[in-house]
Design a protein around this motif. Sequence first.
Motif, PDB file in Angstrom:
ATOM      1  N   GLN A 123      35.661  30.092  48.243  1.00 45.25           N
ATOM      2  CA  GLN A 123      35.434  29.472  46.928  1.00 45.25           C
ATOM      3  C   GLN A 123      36.727  28.853  46.415  1.00 45.25           C
ATOM      4  O   GLN A 123      37.790  29.482  46.483  1.00 45.25           O
ATOM      5  CB  GLN A 123      34.986  30.522  45.916  1.00 45.25           C
ATOM      6  N   PHE A 124      36.638  27.665  45.867  1.00 49.21           N
ATOM      7  CA  PHE A 124      37.800  27.060  45.221  1.00 49.21           C
ATOM      8  C   PHE A 124      37.352  25.915  44.305  1.00 49.21           C
ATOM      9  O   PHE A 124      37.627  24.732  44.562  1.00 49.21           O
ATOM     10  CB  PHE A 124      38.826  26.561  46.255  1.00 49.21           C
ATOM     11  N   PRO A 125      36.665  26.248  43.206  1.00 48.40           N
ATOM     12  CA  PRO A 125      36.224  25.179  42.295  1.00 48.40           C
ATOM     13  C   PRO A 125      37.400  24.599  41.511  1.00 48.40           C
ATOM     14  O   PRO A 125      38.337  25.326  41.165  1.00 48.40           O
ATOM     15  CB  PRO A 125      35.248  25.912  41.354  1.00 48.40           C
ATOM     16  N   VAL A 126      37.359  23.295  41.274  1.00 47.47           N
ATOM     17  CA  VAL A 126      38.418  22.623  40.503  1.00 47.47           C
ATOM     18  C   VAL A 126      37.793  21.780  39.390  1.00 47.47           C
ATOM     19  O   VAL A 126      36.637  21.376  39.484  1.00 47.47           O
ATOM     20  CB  VAL A 126      39.304  21.713  41.403  1.00 47.47           C
ATOM     21  N   LYS A 127      38.597  21.510  38.349  1.00 47.06           N
ATOM     22  CA  LYS A 127      38.094  20.677  37.244  1.00 47.06           C
ATOM     23  C   LYS A 127      38.123  19.205  37.634  1.00 47.06           C
ATOM     24  O   LYS A 127      37.265  18.435  37.239  1.00 47.06           O
ATOM     25  CB  LYS A 127      38.970  20.876  36.005  1.00 47.06           C
ATOM     26  N   ARG A 200      34.970  35.961  37.981  1.00 46.50           N
ATOM     27  CA  ARG A 200      33.746  35.752  38.768  1.00 46.50           C
ATOM     28  C   ARG A 200      34.068  35.527  40.259  1.00 46.50           C
ATOM     29  O   ARG A 200      33.484  36.163  41.132  1.00 46.50           O
ATOM     30  CB  ARG A 200      32.974  34.534  38.220  1.00 46.50           C
ATOM     31  N   ILE A 201      35.031  34.642  40.523  1.00 50.93           N
ATOM     32  CA  ILE A 201      35.343  34.274  41.917  1.00 50.93           C
ATOM     33  C   ILE A 201      35.797  35.507  42.713  1.00 50.93           C
ATOM     34  O   ILE A 201      35.338  35.737  43.831  1.00 50.93           O
ATOM     35  CB  ILE A 201      36.445  33.175  41.957  1.00 50.93           C
ATOM     36  N   CYS A 202      36.684  36.305  42.145  1.00 51.51           N
ATOM     37  CA  CYS A 202      37.237  37.465  42.880  1.00 51.51           C
ATOM     38  C   CYS A 202      36.464  38.743  42.604  1.00 51.51           C
ATOM     39  O   CYS A 202      36.840  39.805  43.089  1.00 51.51           O
ATOM     40  CB  CYS A 202      38.708  37.674  42.523  1.00 51.51           C
ATOM     41  N   ASN A 203      35.402  38.637  41.796  1.00 50.17           N
ATOM     42  CA  ASN A 203      34.571  39.801  41.492  1.00 50.17           C
ATOM     43  C   ASN A 203      35.418  40.937  40.893  1.00 50.17           C
ATOM     44  O   ASN A 203      35.375  42.084  41.356  1.00 50.17           O
ATOM     45  CB  ASN A 203      33.855  40.259  42.768  1.00 50.17           C
ATOM     46  N   LEU A 204      36.186  40.597  39.873  1.00 48.83           N
ATOM     47  CA  LEU A 204      37.140  41.565  39.308  1.00 48.83           C
ATOM     48  C   LEU A 204      36.482  42.580  38.368  1.00 48.83           C
ATOM     49  O   LEU A 204      37.163  43.429  37.812  1.00 48.83           O
ATOM     50  CB  LEU A 204      38.274  40.821  38.592  1.00 48.83           C
ATOM     51  N   ASN A 205      35.161  42.467  38.200  1.00 51.85           N
ATOM     52  CA  ASN A 205      34.460  43.513  37.434  1.00 51.85           C
ATOM     53  C   ASN A 205      33.523  44.312  38.329  1.00 51.85           C
ATOM     54  O   ASN A 205      32.467  44.778  37.896  1.00 51.85           O
ATOM     55  CB  ASN A 205      33.702  42.905  36.251  1.00 51.85           C
ATOM     56  N   ARG A 206      33.914  44.486  39.600  1.00 52.58           N
ATOM     57  CA  ARG A 206      33.096  45.335  40.469  1.00 52.58           C
ATOM     58  C   ARG A 206      33.282  46.802  40.051  1.00 52.58           C
ATOM     59  O   ARG A 206      34.335  47.173  39.513  1.00 52.58           O
ATOM     60  CB  ARG A 206      33.434  45.106  41.955  1.00 52.58           C
ATOM     61  N   GLN A 207      32.253  47.568  40.325  1.00 55.93           N
ATOM     62  CA  GLN A 207      32.180  48.935  39.783  1.00 55.93           C
ATOM     63  C   GLN A 207      33.432  49.787  40.020  1.00 55.93           C
ATOM     64  O   GLN A 207      33.955  50.389  39.079  1.00 55.93           O
ATOM     65  CB  GLN A 207      30.922  49.628  40.339  1.00 55.93           C
ATOM     66  N   PRO A 208      33.962  49.834  41.262  1.00 52.00           N
ATOM     67  CA  PRO A 208      35.145  50.705  41.461  1.00 52.00           C
ATOM     68  C   PRO A 208      36.330  50.302  40.592  1.00 52.00           C
ATOM     69  O   PRO A 208      37.093  51.162  40.143  1.00 52.00           O
ATOM     70  CB  PRO A 208      35.471  50.517  42.950  1.00 52.00           C
ATOM     71  N   LEU A 209      36.482  49.006  40.332  1.00 48.36           N
ATOM     72  CA  LEU A 209      37.614  48.564  39.508  1.00 48.36           C
ATOM     73  C   LEU A 209      37.428  48.986  38.045  1.00 48.36           C
ATOM     74  O   LEU A 209      38.372  49.397  37.375  1.00 48.36           O
ATOM     75  CB  LEU A 209      37.789  47.044  39.582  1.00 48.36           C
ATOM     76  N   LEU A 210      36.176  48.892  37.560  1.00 49.07           N
ATOM     77  CA  LEU A 210      35.894  49.319  36.174  1.00 49.07           C
ATOM     78  C   LEU A 210      36.281  50.783  35.989  1.00 49.07           C
ATOM     79  O   LEU A 210      36.914  51.170  35.009  1.00 49.07           O
ATOM     80  CB  LEU A 210      34.396  49.177  35.849  1.00 49.07           C
ATOM     81  N   LEU A 211      35.898  51.596  36.971  1.00 47.88           N
ATOM     82  CA  LEU A 211      36.157  53.038  36.876  1.00 47.88           C
ATOM     83  C   LEU A 211      37.637  53.355  37.051  1.00 47.88           C
ATOM     84  O   LEU A 211      38.187  54.193  36.338  1.00 47.88           O
ATOM     85  CB  LEU A 211      35.335  53.789  37.936  1.00 47.88           C
ATOM     86  N   ASN A 212      38.277  52.667  38.006  1.00 50.09           N
ATOM     87  CA  ASN A 212      39.709  52.908  38.227  1.00 50.09           C
ATOM     88  C   ASN A 212      40.519  52.619  36.963  1.00 50.09           C
ATOM     89  O   ASN A 212      41.446  53.356  36.632  1.00 50.09           O
ATOM     90  CB  ASN A 212      40.253  52.003  39.347  1.00 50.09           C
ATOM     91  N   ARG A 213      40.162  51.530  36.282  1.00 49.89           N
ATOM     92  CA  ARG A 213      40.903  51.180  35.056  1.00 49.89           C
ATOM     93  C   ARG A 213      40.731  52.271  34.009  1.00 49.89           C
ATOM     94  O   ARG A 213      41.692  52.678  33.358  1.00 49.89           O
ATOM     95  CB  ARG A 213      40.393  49.837  34.498  1.00 49.89           C
ATOM     96  N   LEU A 214      39.501  52.746  33.871  1.00 50.10           N
ATOM     97  CA  LEU A 214      39.248  53.772  32.857  1.00 50.10           C
ATOM     98  C   LEU A 214      39.952  55.083  33.224  1.00 50.10           C
ATOM     99  O   LEU A 214      40.614  55.702  32.373  1.00 50.10           O
ATOM    100  CB  LEU A 214      37.743  54.003  32.700  1.00 50.10           C
ATOM    101  N   ASP A 215      39.845  55.469  34.495  1.00 52.25           N
ATOM    102  CA  ASP A 215      40.498  56.709  34.947  1.00 52.25           C
ATOM    103  C   ASP A 215      42.000  56.622  34.700  1.00 52.25           C
ATOM    104  O   ASP A 215      42.633  57.572  34.249  1.00 52.25           O
ATOM    105  CB  ASP A 215      40.275  56.930  36.455  1.00 52.25           C
ATOM    106  N   TYR A 216      42.540  55.470  35.039  1.00 53.41           N
ATOM    107  CA  TYR A 216      43.993  55.322  34.915  1.00 53.41           C
ATOM    108  C   TYR A 216      44.423  55.421  33.452  1.00 53.41           C
ATOM    109  O   TYR A 216      45.374  56.141  33.123  1.00 53.41           O
ATOM    110  CB  TYR A 216      44.440  53.988  35.526  1.00 53.41           C
ATOM    111  N   ILE A 217      43.701  54.736  32.582  1.00 54.02           N
ATOM    112  CA  ILE A 217      44.039  54.763  31.156  1.00 54.02           C
ATOM    113  C   ILE A 217      43.880  56.184  30.602  1.00 54.02           C
ATOM    114  O   ILE A 217      44.699  56.649  29.809  1.00 54.02           O
ATOM    115  CB  ILE A 217      43.159  53.751  30.376  1.00 54.02           C
ATOM    116  N   ASN A 218      42.836  56.875  31.055  1.00 53.40           N
ATOM    117  CA  ASN A 218      42.635  58.256  30.600  1.00 53.40           C
ATOM    118  C   ASN A 218      43.804  59.148  31.019  1.00 53.40           C
ATOM    119  O   ASN A 218      44.379  59.866  30.206  1.00 53.40           O
ATOM    120  CB  ASN A 218      41.339  58.834  31.179  1.00 53.40           C
ATOM    121  N   ASP A 219      44.182  59.044  32.310  1.00 49.78           N
ATOM    122  CA  ASP A 219      45.271  59.885  32.812  1.00 49.78           C
ATOM    123  C   ASP A 219      46.610  59.484  32.204  1.00 49.78           C
ATOM    124  O   ASP A 219      47.431  60.322  31.869  1.00 49.78           O
ATOM    125  CB  ASP A 219      45.407  59.749  34.347  1.00 49.78           C
TER     126      ASP A 219
END
Length: 307
Positions: A123-127, A200-219
Amino acid sequence: MRKVVKDLEDIPAPLVSQEAIDSLQNIISTKNKKLITSDIYRGKYLRADGSKGDAVVEKLDEIYQGKCAYCEERTSIYIEHYRPKGRVLKTNHGGYYWLCYEWTNLLPTCHECNKIGGGKADQFPVKNKHFTFEDCKINQKLDSAKVKANYLNQHEAPFLLHPEIDEPKEFLAFEIETSGKGISMIGLDGINGRGFETIRICNLNRQPLLLNRLDYINDYISNRIKKILLGKYSKPDVPKHTFKSEIKELFEDLDKDKVVLTKPLTLLRWFVMESVDNFQKLIINKLPKKEQDVILAYFQAYKNGDL
Ligand SMILES: [Zn+2]
């Protein structure tokens, strides 16, 4: 994703070797993308002790502190071509094969961010318009200035952020998932803006990342505040100013840490400490109800330099 400084003059030797020059010439004259050699763009070399190394992988690993350029997970890195070398998905562009060994086009990523189906891949969309090989030439030869990501980004205006060119802080933010079970990334420049598209392109809201961010902030933050609160309750005779100074020390630590690139999730750590609003959204709501107001007031005072 966070901003990374790469020395554009300190190019790993295999990328500018005679072998690389000859290989690129061959690829350009035949337009045969099968001739692109991973040994060259990974920078294969023999160490003094006879073992094999990958100079480009090692250099990128050092520059990016072992983290993926897109999601910041610690990972065994793959060499990613920011501008895809083989084809550009959903276009009839045949890929930027002439950038296959270009230092500014090489980024380290994890497998997930770059995989086919669910990751960036081709993927590499441009304006504006995708540059062709002809657009990168001068006097019938490849123009060394027109192959640099900085030049190309100015003209093509890609949606995908480049961590060595763009400042991700201007495009990306975080919020607690509506379910409360994760922290998601959001784009700051509107729907279909560069932030939104990069996620969207890199799928940065995939489930493991959502949880890792929360776990990290909690710890990393919430549990440390809770520990200080626990001390306050278990030792009621300790004066109030001691509790306050412990909280202040914690805020100072977090502020110092937010610029340490070797630690995980740089952008998230920076974001939390950046404003009272961000701190309230990601941290305060996770604290015991009866302490929320007092910690928020301390944070406000800290940001004003009054704590
Ligand atoms: Zn990644």
